[in-house]
Design an enzyme around this catalytic site. Sequence first.
Site, PDB file in Angstrom:
ATOM      1  N   ASP A   9      -5.990  -7.112   5.055  1.00 51.43           N
ATOM      2  CA  ASP A   9      -7.158  -6.625   4.324  1.00 51.43           C
ATOM      3  C   ASP A   9      -7.982  -7.824   3.839  1.00 51.43           C
ATOM      4  OD1 ASP A   9      -8.910  -4.995   3.004  1.00 51.43           O
ATOM      5  OD2 ASP A   9      -7.510  -4.351   1.453  1.00 51.43           O
ATOM      6  N   TYR A  26       0.805  -1.215   0.000  1.00 53.28           N
ATOM      7  CA  TYR A  26       0.000   0.000   0.000  1.00 53.28           C
ATOM      8  C   TYR A  26       0.840   1.268   0.000  1.00 53.28           C
ATOM      9  CZ  TYR A  26      -4.052  -2.948   0.766  1.00 53.28           C
ATOM     10  OH  TYR A  26      -5.031  -3.895   0.620  1.00 53.28           O
ATOM     11  N   ASP A  41     -11.816  -9.405   5.349  1.00 57.47           N
ATOM     12  CA  ASP A  41     -13.023  -9.538   4.526  1.00 57.47           C
ATOM     13  C   ASP A  41     -13.469 -10.994   4.490  1.00 57.47           C
ATOM     14  OD1 ASP A  41     -12.619  -6.832   3.916  1.00 57.47           O
ATOM     15  OD2 ASP A  41     -13.337  -7.076   1.867  1.00 57.47           O
ATOM     16  N   ASP A  57      -1.792 -18.434   3.407  1.00 55.02           N
ATOM     17  CA  ASP A  57      -2.763 -19.242   2.665  1.00 55.02           C
ATOM     18  C   ASP A  57      -3.387 -20.321   3.560  1.00 55.02           C
ATOM     19  OD1 ASP A  57      -0.157 -20.099   2.618  1.00 55.02           O
ATOM     20  OD2 ASP A  57      -0.221 -20.968   0.617  1.00 55.02           O
ATOM     21  N   LYS A  75       4.181 -14.955   5.002  1.00 54.39           N
ATOM     22  CA  LYS A  75       4.488 -15.897   3.923  1.00 54.39           C
ATOM     23  C   LYS A  75       6.001 -15.936   3.809  1.00 54.39           C
ATOM     24  CE  LYS A  75       3.180 -18.369   0.270  1.00 54.39           C
ATOM     25  NZ  LYS A  75       2.219 -19.488   0.232  1.00 54.39           N
TER      26      LYS A  75
HETATM   27 MG    MG Z   1     -11.074  -4.543   2.337  1.00 53.72          MG
END
Ligand code: MG
Length: 360
Positions: free
Chosen positions: A256, A143, A260, A232, A193
């Site tokens: 993020d 980001y 969700d 994962d 990861k």
């Molecule tokens: Mg989001």
Amino acid sequence: MFRTQIRRMATTARQSLKIGLIPADGIGKEVIPAAKRVLEALGSDIPKPEFVSLLAGWEVFTREGYALPDETVEALKECDGALFGAVSSPSRRVTGYSSPIVQLRKELDLYANVRPVTSVAANPGDKPDVDLVVVRENTECLYVKQEQLTLTESGREARATRLITERASRRIGKMAFEIALGRPRQQVTIIHKSNVLSVTDGLFRETIRAVPKLSEVNGKYDSVKVEEQIVDSAVYRLFREPEIYDVLVAPNLYGDILSDAAAALVGSLGLVPSVNAGDNFVMGEPVHGSAPDIEGKGIANPLAAIRSAALMLRFQGYTAGADRIDRAVDQVIREGEVLTPDLGGKSKTQEVLDAVLKKL
Ligand code: MG
Ligand code: NAI
């Protein structure tokens, strides 16, 4: 559930609580007013709220050419906290546009995005099946948005820089441990990861692992159990056995996505709150976006925004007010009579708000 994080708040009795409201775009304009109403209804549990309406978002951008007016940032610096709705960021690149929420997190140094995902148990005394908190690093990772497109002999090539620093990893780590300390299970799972990205994710993992041993921490987190999980397989286990998780701490992008995904476990994105928190400021923000598919229909679920207001209060130290809101919301969900369509109901935003106000 949460300890107070924001040092400047709640230590002194104050007459009023100045809250910046930034509904921004789409259903943000429908759910933030609902959260405002709930704060107004709390009465003496919090200092008298004083609201400041502020602009940001795609709509402002199309009108004015900037998505985050300077006045908004300056006004927020005078506030005790804020509530943000959602922005409609275009998926294509638009010259001059950058997401105001990403910018705000940077401007106010809101380095942690804290997203509790909790299912409502059938009976008030039962343990919820899902009761976890995603603590997402908010300022770096991909980001930082350093992307480059170059033309090569074999076609276009896109590159992005991923930034992970020890400083940001350490402070997000501390936030995660602090939150875990205030919860019954006291467990932190580091998401990474580093089997593939051994340098960037390696630094994140290693820095957080070292937090409990920092001299300034003084053994404070010794009771917290530390685990780790490759991202994962964390998603896989999140769907198979969400009950194993308590606090998950993750770099920006993984956090993020994970939050969700976790929202799916509790029925709807319209239920999941968050705060963007720094050491001196906290901004509540529902996890969902601007939901253009339901915008203007009056059926947006206001509960994520309402819970975000409660979470903001929690970080400011107003636990009694936050508890009252959360109890009212849980009751409305548990009874299942007044729910918006995302939860299988037929009610409108306004009706859900009224139901929450009645339970308060
Ligand atoms: Mg989001
Ligand atoms: P979204 O979260 O807006 O919507 C996803 C799905 O969930 C839609 O079907 C929507 O109707 C539903 N939904 C979301 N919140 C709801 C609520 N409160 N009540 C009922 N249903 C709800 O994500 P999407 O569609 O990917 O993105 C739409 C826009 O929002 C995009 O422009 C995106 O950039 C932006 N966005 C902004 C975020 C933010 O401001 N932090 C976060 C995520 C997306």
